[in-house]
Design a protein around this motif. Sequence first.
Motif, PDB file in Angstrom:
ATOM      1  N   MET A  23      91.485 161.089  39.244  1.00  0.00           N
ATOM      2  CA  MET A  23      91.812 160.491  39.915  1.00  0.00           C
ATOM      3  C   MET A  23      92.266 162.248  41.195  1.00  0.00           C
ATOM      4  SD  MET A  23      96.056 160.698  38.952  1.00  0.00           S
ATOM      5  CE  MET A  23      97.406 160.532  39.746  1.00  0.00           C
ATOM      6  N   LEU A  24      92.409 161.877  42.713  1.00  0.00           N
ATOM      7  CA  LEU A  24      92.409 162.334  43.193  1.00  0.00           C
ATOM      8  C   LEU A  24      93.462 163.009  43.454  1.00  0.00           C
ATOM      9  CD1 LEU A  24      92.026 163.120  46.602  1.00  0.00           C
ATOM     10  CD2 LEU A  24      93.371 162.241  47.433  1.00  0.00           C
ATOM     11  N   HIS A  25      93.663 164.571  43.333  1.00  0.00           N
ATOM     12  CA  HIS A  25      95.195 166.221  43.180  1.00  0.00           C
ATOM     13  C   HIS A  25      95.116 166.334  44.896  1.00  0.00           C
ATOM     14  CE1 HIS A  25      93.982 165.785  38.842  1.00  0.00           C
ATOM     15  NE2 HIS A  25      93.356 166.370  38.743  1.00  0.00           N
ATOM     16  N   CYS A  26      96.159 167.140  44.912  1.00  0.00           N
ATOM     17  CA  CYS A  26      96.801 167.063  46.009  1.00  0.00           C
ATOM     18  C   CYS A  26      97.972 168.565  45.984  1.00  0.00           C
ATOM     19  CB  CYS A  26      97.339 166.277  46.859  1.00  0.00           C
ATOM     20  SG  CYS A  26      98.811 166.003  46.422  1.00  0.00           S
ATOM     21  N   HIS A  27      98.043 169.569  46.734  1.00  0.00           N
ATOM     22  CA  HIS A  27      98.472 170.568  47.024  1.00  0.00           C
ATOM     23  C   HIS A  27      99.924 170.205  47.328  1.00  0.00           C
ATOM     24  CE1 HIS A  27      95.040 173.683  47.231  1.00  0.00           C
ATOM     25  NE2 HIS A  27      95.116 173.040  45.741  1.00  0.00           N
ATOM     26  N   SER A  28     100.347 169.476  46.715  1.00  0.00           N
ATOM     27  CA  SER A  28     101.624 168.801  47.062  1.00  0.00           C
ATOM     28  C   SER A  28     102.893 168.024  45.124  1.00  0.00           C
ATOM     29  CB  SER A  28     101.972 168.166  47.598  1.00  0.00           C
ATOM     30  OG  SER A  28     103.411 167.445  47.750  1.00  0.00           O
ATOM     31  N   LEU A  29     102.561 166.553  45.040  1.00  0.00           N
ATOM     32  CA  LEU A  29     103.143 166.288  44.413  1.00  0.00           C
ATOM     33  C   LEU A  29     102.695 165.251  43.419  1.00  0.00           C
ATOM     34  CD1 LEU A  29     107.323 165.731  44.538  1.00  0.00           C
ATOM     35  CD2 LEU A  29     106.125 167.888  43.095  1.00  0.00           C
ATOM     36  N   ASP A  30     102.189 165.252  42.135  1.00  0.00           N
ATOM     37  CA  ASP A  30     101.816 163.699  42.092  1.00  0.00           C
ATOM     38  C   ASP A  30     103.169 162.959  41.394  1.00  0.00           C
ATOM     39  OD1 ASP A  30      99.196 164.880  42.313  1.00  0.00           O
ATOM     40  OD2 ASP A  30      98.411 165.373  40.097  1.00  0.00           O
ATOM     41  N   ILE A  31     102.762 161.615  41.960  1.00  0.00           N
ATOM     42  CA  ILE A  31     104.296 161.079  41.296  1.00  0.00           C
ATOM     43  C   ILE A  31     103.726 159.642  40.952  1.00  0.00           C
ATOM     44  CG2 ILE A  31     106.213 159.523  41.804  1.00  0.00           C
ATOM     45  CD1 ILE A  31     106.341 161.777  44.186  1.00  0.00           C
ATOM     46  N   THR A  32     104.373 159.413  39.596  1.00  0.00           N
ATOM     47  CA  THR A  32     104.073 158.172  38.504  1.00  0.00           C
ATOM     48  C   THR A  32     105.210 157.475  38.535  1.00  0.00           C
ATOM     49  OG1 THR A  32     102.515 159.862  37.126  1.00  0.00           O
ATOM     50  CG2 THR A  32     103.332 157.341  36.529  1.00  0.00           C
ATOM     51  N   VAL A  33     104.737 156.330  39.311  1.00  0.00           N
ATOM     52  CA  VAL A  33     106.677 155.127  38.622  1.00  0.00           C
ATOM     53  C   VAL A  33     105.866 153.744  37.921  1.00  0.00           C
ATOM     54  CG1 VAL A  33     107.254 153.794  40.447  1.00  0.00           C
ATOM     55  CG2 VAL A  33     106.285 155.275  42.061  1.00  0.00           C
ATOM     56  N   ASP A  34     106.942 153.661  37.622  1.00  0.00           N
ATOM     57  CA  ASP A  34     106.844 152.742  35.431  1.00  0.00           C
ATOM     58  C   ASP A  34     107.631 151.987  36.714  1.00  0.00           C
ATOM     59  OD1 ASP A  34     107.036 152.119  33.629  1.00  0.00           O
ATOM     60  OD2 ASP A  34     107.507 153.368  32.386  1.00  0.00           O
ATOM     61  N   LEU A  35     106.322 151.395  36.651  1.00  0.00           N
ATOM     62  CA  LEU A  35     106.942 149.474  36.996  1.00  0.00           C
ATOM     63  C   LEU A  35     107.919 148.680  36.941  1.00  0.00           C
ATOM     64  CD1 LEU A  35     104.014 148.850  40.092  1.00  0.00           C
ATOM     65  CD2 LEU A  35     106.416 149.661  41.042  1.00  0.00           C
ATOM     66  N   ASN A  36     107.319 148.937  35.298  1.00  0.00           N
ATOM     67  CA  ASN A  36     107.752 147.994  34.045  1.00  0.00           C
ATOM     68  C   ASN A  36     109.752 148.214  33.775  1.00  0.00           C
ATOM     69  OD1 ASN A  36     105.356 147.104  33.568  1.00  0.00           O
ATOM     70  ND2 ASN A  36     104.716 148.591  32.308  1.00  0.00           N
ATOM     71  N   ASN A  37     110.182 149.858  33.701  1.00  0.00           N
ATOM     72  CA  ASN A  37     110.911 150.166  33.874  1.00  0.00           C
ATOM     73  C   ASN A  37     112.252 149.755  35.401  1.00  0.00           C
ATOM     74  OD1 ASN A  37     110.693 151.731  31.435  1.00  0.00           O
ATOM     75  ND2 ASN A  37     110.867 153.462  32.643  1.00  0.00           N
ATOM     76  N   LEU A  38     111.082 149.456  36.346  1.00  0.00           N
ATOM     77  CA  LEU A  38     111.823 148.947  38.122  1.00  0.00           C
ATOM     78  C   LEU A  38     112.249 147.021  36.994  1.00  0.00           C
ATOM     79  CD1 LEU A  38     111.759 149.287  40.954  1.00  0.00           C
ATOM     80  CD2 LEU A  38     109.991 147.538  41.048  1.00  0.00           C
ATOM     81  N   ALA A  39     110.983 146.537  36.676  1.00  0.00           N
ATOM     82  CA  ALA A  39     111.470 145.651  36.761  1.00  0.00           C
ATOM     83  C   ALA A  39     112.543 144.992  35.160  1.00  0.00           C
ATOM     84  CB  ALA A  39     110.270 144.915  35.671  1.00  0.00           C
ATOM     85  N   TRP A  40     112.723 146.020  34.311  1.00  0.00           N
ATOM     86  CA  TRP A  40     114.210 146.629  33.717  1.00  0.00           C
ATOM     87  C   TRP A  40     115.386 146.245  34.131  1.00  0.00           C
ATOM     88  CZ3 TRP A  40     118.128 149.299  31.627  1.00  0.00           C
ATOM     89  CH2 TRP A  40     118.514 148.725  30.649  1.00  0.00           C
ATOM     90  N   ASN A  41     115.378 146.841  35.269  1.00  0.00           N
ATOM     91  CA  ASN A  41     116.700 147.679  35.851  1.00  0.00           C
ATOM     92  C   ASN A  41     117.373 146.364  36.816  1.00  0.00           C
ATOM     93  OD1 ASN A  41     116.652 150.234  35.301  1.00  0.00           O
ATOM     94  ND2 ASN A  41     115.437 150.903  36.619  1.00  0.00           N
ATOM     95  N   TYR A  42     115.945 145.676  37.274  1.00  0.00           N
ATOM     96  CA  TYR A  42     115.502 144.397  37.711  1.00  0.00           C
ATOM     97  C   TYR A  42     116.880 143.305  37.001  1.00  0.00           C
ATOM     98  CZ  TYR A  42     115.643 140.254  40.992  1.00  0.00           C
ATOM     99  OH  TYR A  42     115.828 138.829  42.008  1.00  0.00           O
ATOM    100  N   ASP A  43     116.342 143.020  35.881  1.00  0.00           N
ATOM    101  CA  ASP A  43     116.671 142.502  34.548  1.00  0.00           C
ATOM    102  C   ASP A  43     118.296 143.083  34.428  1.00  0.00           C
ATOM    103  OD1 ASP A  43     114.567 140.796  34.890  1.00  0.00           O
ATOM    104  OD2 ASP A  43     113.302 141.475  33.133  1.00  0.00           O
ATOM    105  N   GLU A  44     118.415 143.588  34.209  1.00  0.00           N
ATOM    106  CA  GLU A  44     119.757 144.326  33.653  1.00  0.00           C
ATOM    107  C   GLU A  44     120.775 144.027  34.823  1.00  0.00           C
ATOM    108  OE1 GLU A  44     122.791 146.491  31.708  1.00  0.00           O
ATOM    109  OE2 GLU A  44     120.797 145.324  31.037  1.00  0.00           O
ATOM    110  N   PHE A  45     120.829 144.260  36.010  1.00  0.00           N
ATOM    111  CA  PHE A  45     121.263 143.888  36.870  1.00  0.00           C
ATOM    112  C   PHE A  45     121.483 141.769  37.010  1.00  0.00           C
ATOM    113  CE2 PHE A  45     120.299 146.804  39.715  1.00  0.00           C
ATOM    114  CZ  PHE A  45     121.963 147.288  40.225  1.00  0.00           C
ATOM    115  N   ARG A  46     121.179 141.118  37.035  1.00  0.00           N
ATOM    116  CA  ARG A  46     120.705 139.825  36.857  1.00  0.00           C
ATOM    117  C   ARG A  46     121.352 139.523  35.629  1.00  0.00           C
ATOM    118  NH1 ARG A  46     115.250 137.368  37.439  1.00  0.00           N
ATOM    119  NH2 ARG A  46     114.269 138.519  35.747  1.00  0.00           N
TER     120      ARG A  46
END
Length: 386
Positions: free
Chosen positions: A1-24
Amino acid sequence: MLHCHSLDITVDLNNLAWNYDEFRARCPGATVAAVVKADAYGVGLSAVARRLASNGCTTFFVAHLQEGARLRRHNSAGEIYVLNGLLPGTEPAYERLNLKPVLTSKLQVRLWIAFCEREAWTGGAALHVDTGINRLGFRVEELPALKRLIAGRTQYFDLIMSHFACADDPSDPRNGEQIETFWQVRREFGELRRASLANSAGCFLGSSAHFDLVRSGIGLYGGNPFVTRSNPFRQIISANARLLQVKTHRQGEYVGYGRAFRLQGDRLIGVISLGYADGYPRYPSLGNQDRLQVYYKGRSAHVIGRVSMDTSIIDLSSAADLKPSLGDLVEVCGPSQSLDELAKAIGSIPNEVLTTLGSRSVRSYVGDHELSVAASLHRPGDHRDY
């Protein structure tokens, strides 16, 4: 994995889908659209659009034409509305890319009708009515003239919409006033296929606010849309900066620009790869400087001194026994500090934090087979595809 002198951001797309289903679940009688402007609130348009489409999302909203062009490359079939309207001369791009402008003035409506009649284009557009936020849109007193303008030409329009001003406080009486006003608008423009009023917070105001389509925004990305209620959504991002240096500094020494902070005792001081160029505030509003903190292996470390362009200074004394060292991760947002907590400490809102934090970040994704293995260096360009 590439490291950089800034932020490492991890995005949980499973939780994104859960939030979308909550709206539905909250809006069973309405289509749930996704607002993906500003690179999907800074989370990453490509991955977000792909995952939401796989979850059944067919309607998207962006702010600008170039965002619509970029989204169309990732989504060939969905409906895409462009919130900031129609600028003269851009009509052919909307046809070529099959995008729908959100029209906010009689001039824009005239331009759209003229183009649609000339090109026999019926791809659709939205009409935006201002019911109380006093921002973009037709004022209510302008609607009789608008109705006359589109008479016999309603085939060129498929959505009437408005926007809540105070839905983040469900008890605010102006919410009810806007709902009632928009119901009157909806009845006047009944020939249009759909109507939309609710944003993320508006989805929680009951079925009378849902109409035919709701526009899920900050809640999708794990931010709390309310100022008076707890957050009903799951967090989808964690952000970590890297330690660039760890040193012991002595009592009475100053740290940072302007010698603005003086140490009251011997302290273990770290420098992390996070500065105002990454969206971290140089001067937090509301006098919140003493509330800014990050976490090293679950232990709080206060930000001290002034935030620089590329770095911030933190007090690691509480974690000295854990022997922090060069390259270690320091949590800016995640299990120890939610997005909402970070926004409060900064004196802002989660929307602003998400869209500004990590412009030089390396993102990785959970829940996306195409992106879960390798991180992607994020630096969105000016995609002029129109």
